[in-house]
Structures are given as structure tokens and as C-alpha cells.
Design a protein around this motif. Structure first.
Motif, PDB file in Angstrom:
ATOM      1  N   ALA A 129       4.784 -10.675 -12.705  1.00  0.00           N
ATOM      2  CA  ALA A 129       4.262 -11.001 -11.380  1.00  0.00           C
ATOM      3  C   ALA A 129       4.255  -9.780 -10.473  1.00  0.00           C
ATOM      4  CB  ALA A 129       5.087 -12.123 -10.750  1.00  0.00           C
ATOM      5  N   LEU A 130       5.266  -8.925 -10.561  1.00  0.00           N
ATOM      6  CA  LEU A 130       5.294  -7.723  -9.741  1.00  0.00           C
ATOM      7  C   LEU A 130       4.138  -6.794 -10.104  1.00  0.00           C
ATOM      8  CD1 LEU A 130       6.611  -5.889  -7.633  1.00  0.00           C
ATOM      9  CD2 LEU A 130       8.036  -4.944  -9.477  1.00  0.00           C
ATOM     10  N   ALA A 131       3.913  -6.606 -11.392  1.00  0.00           N
ATOM     11  CA  ALA A 131       2.801  -5.751 -11.824  1.00  0.00           C
ATOM     12  C   ALA A 131       1.473  -6.314 -11.345  1.00  0.00           C
ATOM     13  CB  ALA A 131       2.811  -5.608 -13.343  1.00  0.00           C
ATOM     14  N   GLU A 132       1.300  -7.627 -11.438  1.00  0.00           N
ATOM     15  CA  GLU A 132       0.056  -8.255 -10.984  1.00  0.00           C
ATOM     16  C   GLU A 132      -0.137  -8.067  -9.484  1.00  0.00           C
ATOM     17  OE1 GLU A 132      -0.388 -11.875 -14.255  1.00  0.00           O
ATOM     18  OE2 GLU A 132       0.728 -12.227 -12.401  1.00  0.00           O
ATOM     19  N   ARG A 133       0.948  -8.185  -8.729  1.00  0.00           N
ATOM     20  CA  ARG A 133       0.841  -8.059  -7.278  1.00  0.00           C
ATOM     21  C   ARG A 133       0.494  -6.639  -6.845  1.00  0.00           C
ATOM     22  NH1 ARG A 133       6.071  -8.388  -4.778  1.00  0.00           N
ATOM     23  NH2 ARG A 133       5.751  -6.320  -3.867  1.00  0.00           N
ATOM     24  N   LEU A 134       1.053  -5.646  -7.544  1.00  0.00           N
ATOM     25  CA  LEU A 134       0.833  -4.257  -7.152  1.00  0.00           C
ATOM     26  C   LEU A 134      -0.440  -3.660  -7.754  1.00  0.00           C
ATOM     27  CD1 LEU A 134       4.453  -2.785  -7.313  1.00  0.00           C
ATOM     28  CD2 LEU A 134       3.150  -3.457  -5.290  1.00  0.00           C
ATOM     29  N   ALA A 135      -1.052  -4.345  -8.711  1.00  0.00           N
ATOM     30  CA  ALA A 135      -2.241  -3.790  -9.371  1.00  0.00           C
ATOM     31  C   ALA A 135      -3.364  -3.501  -8.385  1.00  0.00           C
ATOM     32  CB  ALA A 135      -2.724  -4.746 -10.460  1.00  0.00           C
ATOM     33  N   GLY A 136      -3.598  -4.415  -7.438  1.00  0.00           N
ATOM     34  CA  GLY A 136      -4.661  -4.205  -6.455  1.00  0.00           C
ATOM     35  C   GLY A 136      -4.410  -2.991  -5.570  1.00  0.00           C
ATOM     36  N   PRO A 137      -3.232  -2.904  -4.932  1.00  0.00           N
ATOM     37  CA  PRO A 137      -2.935  -1.731  -4.107  1.00  0.00           C
ATOM     38  C   PRO A 137      -2.952  -0.418  -4.898  1.00  0.00           C
ATOM     39  CG  PRO A 137      -1.461  -3.522  -3.534  1.00  0.00           C
ATOM     40  CD  PRO A 137      -2.218  -3.968  -4.743  1.00  0.00           C
ATOM     41  N   ILE A 138      -2.507  -0.439  -6.142  1.00  0.00           N
ATOM     42  CA  ILE A 138      -2.531   0.791  -6.940  1.00  0.00           C
ATOM     43  C   ILE A 138      -3.982   1.187  -7.233  1.00  0.00           C
ATOM     44  CG2 ILE A 138      -1.922   1.820  -9.170  1.00  0.00           C
ATOM     45  CD1 ILE A 138       0.620   0.101  -9.138  1.00  0.00           C
ATOM     46  N   THR A 139      -4.820   0.208  -7.532  1.00  0.00           N
ATOM     47  CA  THR A 139      -6.236   0.487  -7.780  1.00  0.00           C
ATOM     48  C   THR A 139      -6.866   1.156  -6.553  1.00  0.00           C
ATOM     49  OG1 THR A 139      -6.428  -1.387  -9.296  1.00  0.00           O
ATOM     50  CG2 THR A 139      -8.469  -0.546  -8.335  1.00  0.00           C
ATOM     51  N   ALA A 140      -6.476   0.698  -5.377  1.00  0.00           N
ATOM     52  CA  ALA A 140      -7.044   1.238  -4.137  1.00  0.00           C
ATOM     53  C   ALA A 140      -6.450   2.587  -3.744  1.00  0.00           C
ATOM     54  CB  ALA A 140      -6.834   0.240  -3.002  1.00  0.00           C
ATOM     55  N   ALA A 141      -5.306   2.944  -4.311  1.00  0.00           N
ATOM     56  CA  ALA A 141      -4.642   4.191  -3.936  1.00  0.00           C
ATOM     57  C   ALA A 141      -5.440   5.401  -4.414  1.00  0.00           C
ATOM     58  CB  ALA A 141      -3.239   4.236  -4.522  1.00  0.00           C
ATOM     59  N   VAL A 142      -5.516   6.412  -3.573  1.00  0.00           N
ATOM     60  CA  VAL A 142      -6.236   7.631  -3.943  1.00  0.00           C
ATOM     61  C   VAL A 142      -5.438   8.415  -4.978  1.00  0.00           C
ATOM     62  CG1 VAL A 142      -7.145   9.830  -3.094  1.00  0.00           C
ATOM     63  CG2 VAL A 142      -7.375   7.751  -1.693  1.00  0.00           C
ATOM     64  N   LYS A 143      -4.145   8.587  -4.707  1.00  0.00           N
ATOM     65  CA  LYS A 143      -3.257   9.278  -5.650  1.00  0.00           C
ATOM     66  C   LYS A 143      -2.474   8.212  -6.409  1.00  0.00           C
ATOM     67  CE  LYS A 143       0.548  11.216  -4.164  1.00  0.00           C
ATOM     68  NZ  LYS A 143       1.632  10.562  -4.942  1.00  0.00           N
TER      69      LYS A 143
ATOM     70  N   ALA B  96       0.828  -1.210   0.000  1.00  0.00           N
ATOM     71  CA  ALA B  96       0.000   0.000   0.000  1.00  0.00           C
ATOM     72  C   ALA B  96       0.862   1.260   0.000  1.00  0.00           C
ATOM     73  CB  ALA B  96      -0.923  -0.009   1.218  1.00  0.00           C
ATOM     74  N   GLU B  97       1.946   1.231   0.747  1.00  0.00           N
ATOM     75  CA  GLU B  97       2.859   2.383   0.781  1.00  0.00           C
ATOM     76  C   GLU B  97       3.571   2.548  -0.556  1.00  0.00           C
ATOM     77  OE1 GLU B  97       4.127   2.544   5.490  1.00  0.00           O
ATOM     78  OE2 GLU B  97       4.959   0.960   4.214  1.00  0.00           O
ATOM     79  N   ILE B  98       3.925   1.415  -1.173  1.00  0.00           N
ATOM     80  CA  ILE B  98       4.542   1.469  -2.505  1.00  0.00           C
ATOM     81  C   ILE B  98       3.571   2.103  -3.494  1.00  0.00           C
ATOM     82  CG2 ILE B  98       5.366   0.066  -4.439  1.00  0.00           C
ATOM     83  CD1 ILE B  98       7.351   0.122  -2.142  1.00  0.00           C
ATOM     84  N   ALA B  99       2.321   1.701  -3.433  1.00  0.00           N
ATOM     85  CA  ALA B  99       1.303   2.204  -4.363  1.00  0.00           C
ATOM     86  C   ALA B  99       1.060   3.694  -4.195  1.00  0.00           C
ATOM     87  CB  ALA B  99       0.001   1.434  -4.171  1.00  0.00           C
ATOM     88  N   ALA B 100       1.358   4.227  -3.011  1.00  0.00           N
ATOM     89  CA  ALA B 100       1.149   5.653  -2.749  1.00  0.00           C
ATOM     90  C   ALA B 100       2.338   6.516  -3.142  1.00  0.00           C
ATOM     91  CB  ALA B 100       0.825   5.852  -1.263  1.00  0.00           C
ATOM     92  N   ALA B 101       3.400   5.914  -3.668  1.00  0.00           N
ATOM     93  CA  ALA B 101       4.577   6.678  -4.079  1.00  0.00           C
ATOM     94  C   ALA B 101       4.243   7.529  -5.305  1.00  0.00           C
ATOM     95  CB  ALA B 101       5.726   5.728  -4.400  1.00  0.00           C
ATOM     96  N   ASP B 102       5.087   8.502  -5.587  1.00  0.00           N
ATOM     97  CA  ASP B 102       4.904   9.319  -6.788  1.00  0.00           C
ATOM     98  C   ASP B 102       5.242   8.519  -8.048  1.00  0.00           C
ATOM     99  OD1 ASP B 102       4.271  11.909  -5.489  1.00  0.00           O
ATOM    100  OD2 ASP B 102       6.303  11.701  -4.691  1.00  0.00           O
ATOM    101  N   ILE B 103       6.301   7.727  -7.949  1.00  0.00           N
ATOM    102  CA  ILE B 103       6.782   6.932  -9.085  1.00  0.00           C
ATOM    103  C   ILE B 103       7.179   5.556  -8.562  1.00  0.00           C
ATOM    104  CG2 ILE B 103       8.587   6.700 -10.855  1.00  0.00           C
ATOM    105  CD1 ILE B 103       8.838   9.790 -10.786  1.00  0.00           C
ATOM    106  N   ILE B 104       6.853   4.522  -9.316  1.00  0.00           N
ATOM    107  CA  ILE B 104       7.323   3.169  -9.019  1.00  0.00           C
ATOM    108  C   ILE B 104       8.267   2.746 -10.146  1.00  0.00           C
ATOM    109  CG2 ILE B 104       6.701   0.747  -8.703  1.00  0.00           C
ATOM    110  CD1 ILE B 104       3.973   1.686  -7.701  1.00  0.00           C
ATOM    111  N   LEU B 105       9.492   2.413  -9.783  1.00  0.00           N
ATOM    112  CA  LEU B 105      10.458   1.889 -10.750  1.00  0.00           C
ATOM    113  C   LEU B 105      10.564   0.388 -10.534  1.00  0.00           C
ATOM    114  CD1 LEU B 105      13.362   4.532 -10.504  1.00  0.00           C
ATOM    115  CD2 LEU B 105      11.450   4.483 -12.128  1.00  0.00           C
ATOM    116  N   SER B 106      10.075  -0.381 -11.490  1.00  0.00           N
ATOM    117  CA  SER B 106      10.173  -1.842 -11.433  1.00  0.00           C
ATOM    118  C   SER B 106      11.507  -2.247 -12.050  1.00  0.00           C
ATOM    119  CB  SER B 106       9.014  -2.477 -12.204  1.00  0.00           C
ATOM    120  OG  SER B 106       9.212  -3.872 -12.339  1.00  0.00           O
TER     121      SER B 106
END
Length: 286
Positions: free
Chosen positions: A73-87, A54-64
Motif C-alpha cells: 500500500a505504501l508503494a502504491e500511494r507513493l507511485a504517483g508522487p514519484i512519477t511526478a517528481a523531476v529527480k 511530494a516532498e517524500i518523492a523528492a528525497a534522494d532515498i526512500i526507506l520503506s
């Protein structure tokens, strides 16, 4: 306002990028789950901060920045938290994957509402006194990464869609690492046949620049061979199933698999590769 960038994962490249970002005032997040103590120590030394999805998803930029086989697999794992992120962050795939793979990753991120940028890193991990490596980026949202130039990264925008940066990375790595694979394969074959000294002598006489490059590239490749296996298969996929040259890079993948196994088991081929490179260096320097 402090820029927050998540760098996943804290490998050799990721931690070095994080260190440079931190030196320019960036708050850098990462994840330690499943990582060795050596990796955790390296990340901590680079100033990286452990964070949840959740904290990763709230970052300004994510560098994979992960091995090619882990990118989807990383994109799939973070997709849910990013969807839930307000920003929403800008998700940047920096991995050595082919065009089809990066397009698939973009498709995973698209429903989350986050912007997606394709990136290809060319060069060694950042070191003090150097400007590189170069981050080539493409896609409609690439302009949103302009801020990275202000925090120590050499960012170059390619005028093209998602896939253009990965195509460049595949092409460059195909030549660069493909040459190393070819050199290793022939050095081993020549050594087994007793022609290594003659080959070194001929290269020193007619192709000294090629020999000098092999001297550097062959020993440097050995500890990285396990990471290059998936990359070679991505390059084969980049060429496509109907291109006979795809078989070349499948062969490179199998060679790097062999070298990685030899390194783990102490096989004779590691000593042969090193001997070929070191003997060549002595001959050229003499």
C-alpha cells in the motif's frame, strides 16, 4: 550537498534509523498521518521532519520500513508522487516480505522511473555504541546505496537480483522467530500440563544455551507479537503452497495472534510465558 532520506514510517526501527542518520548529518523526512502521539513524539525526538508525499518523492532515498502488511500500500500511494517528481529517488523496500511480494512492489515502482532496491534488515534498532543492524541489499541498483555506509548504516550488498535480500530475511526470521514461536508454544503446553518445572530442569541440565535464549526471547516477543503475525505469513508464502512446512509458519502466525490478543485482554498465557522464562533464569543463575 546534504543528503535527504525519507524514512517511512517512524516506528521503533524507523525512528532509530533516522536518529543515526541525523547524527551523521542527513536530513530525514517522514510522515505522521495516522500515527499516535507517542510515535510523533518519538519521531520528533529523533530529528525527523514531517513531509508531504511530494516532498517524500523528492528525497534522494526512500526507506520503506513499515509492517509487512502495509508495504504494498505504501508503494502504491507513493507511485504517483514519484512519477511526478523531476529527480527520482532510490526506493528501498526494507520490509519483512517474501520474494513474490517484493517483486510485486518492484513492479509498482518500475513505471515511476525510480530505481528500486530490495533490502532486509537483520538486527535490533540502532543503539548508541553499536554498529547494527545490518541492511542486506540486492538488485541492480544496490550499488547506489553505498553512501549509506558513510552515514552510519551497516550496508552489505548481496550479489543477486531483487528478491535475494528478502529471501535472506525470510530465511533468517524463519529460524530466529520460528524458534521463539516453538519455545512459546511448548512452554505454554508444558505449563498447562504441569510439566513446566520438569522441562525447565531438563533444559538447564542438557540444553542450557537453549534455555538461556528462551529466557531472553520469550519476554521480548510479547510486545512484538502483533507485528510478527504478518511476517510469519510472509514466510509461509516464501516457502510456497506446495511446501508442507508452510503450515508451520501459518501456525506461528496464529500463535502470535493469540499472544497479542492475550496481551490486550490480560490473558493468563502471558503470565505463563513470563513465569516460564523467569523461573528458568533463576534456575540457571542459581
Amino acid at each position: 550537498m546534504t543528503l535527504t532520506i525519507a524514512v517511512i514510517a517512524p516506528g521503533a526501527m524507523g525512528s532509530a534509523v533516522a536518529r543515526r542518520l541525523g547524527e551523521h548529518g542527513v536530513r530525514v523526512l517522514t510522515q505522521f498521518a495516522g500515527r499516535s502521539q507517542a510515535t510523533v513524539d518519538r519521531a520528533a525526538a529523533a530529528g525527523m521532519i514531517a513531509a508531504s508525499d511530494a516532498e517524500i518523492a523528492a528525497a534522494d532515498i526512500i526507506l520503506s520500513i513499515v509492517p509487512p502488511g502495509e508495504a504494498v500500500a505504501l508503494a502504491e500511494r507513493l507511485a504517483g508522487p514519484i512519477t511526478a517528481a523531476v529527480k527520482k529517488p532510490v526506493f528501498v523496500d526494507c520490509n519483512a516480505v517474501n520474494v513474490a511480494t517484493v517483486e510485486a512492489i518492484a513492479g509498482i515502482i518500475a513505471p515511476t522511473g525510480a530505481a528500486f532496491v530490495d533490502a532486509g534488515i537483520i538486527g535490533l534498532p540502532p543503539m548508541p555504541g553499536t554498529k547494527g543492524p545490518v541492511f542486506h541489499v540486492s538488485g541492480a541498483a544496490a550499488h547506489r546505496l553505498a553512501c549509506l555506509r558513510d552515514v552510519g548504516l551497516d550496508l552489505r550488498v548481496i550479489d543477486g537480483p531483487v528478491g535475494a535480500a528478502s529471501a535472506l530475511k525470510m530465511s533468517y526470521a524463519g529460524i530466529n522467530k520460528g524458534f521463539t514461536a516453538l519455545g512459546a508454544a511448548i512452554a505454554l503446553a508444558a505449563t498447562r500440563a504441569g510439566a513446566d518445572a520438569a522441562l525447565r530442569a531438563e533444559l538447564a541440565a542438557s540444553q542450557p544455551q537453549m534455555l538461556a535464549r528462551l529466557e531472553r526471547a520469550l519476554p521480548d516477543m510479547i510486545p512484538k507479537a502483533y507485528r510478527w503475525v504478518a511476517e510469519m505469513r510472509e514466510i509461509s508464502g516464501f516457502l510456497g503452497p506446495d511446501d508442507p512446512a508452510g503450515l508451520i509458519f501459518e501456525g506461528c502466525a496464529r500463535l502470535f495472534e493469540h499472544i497479542a490478543k492475550e496481551k490486550e485482554t490480560g490473558g493468563e498465557d502471558i503470565a505463563r510465558i513470563i513465569a516460564f522464562a523467569e523461573s528458568g533464569r533463576v534456575r540457571v543463575d542459581a
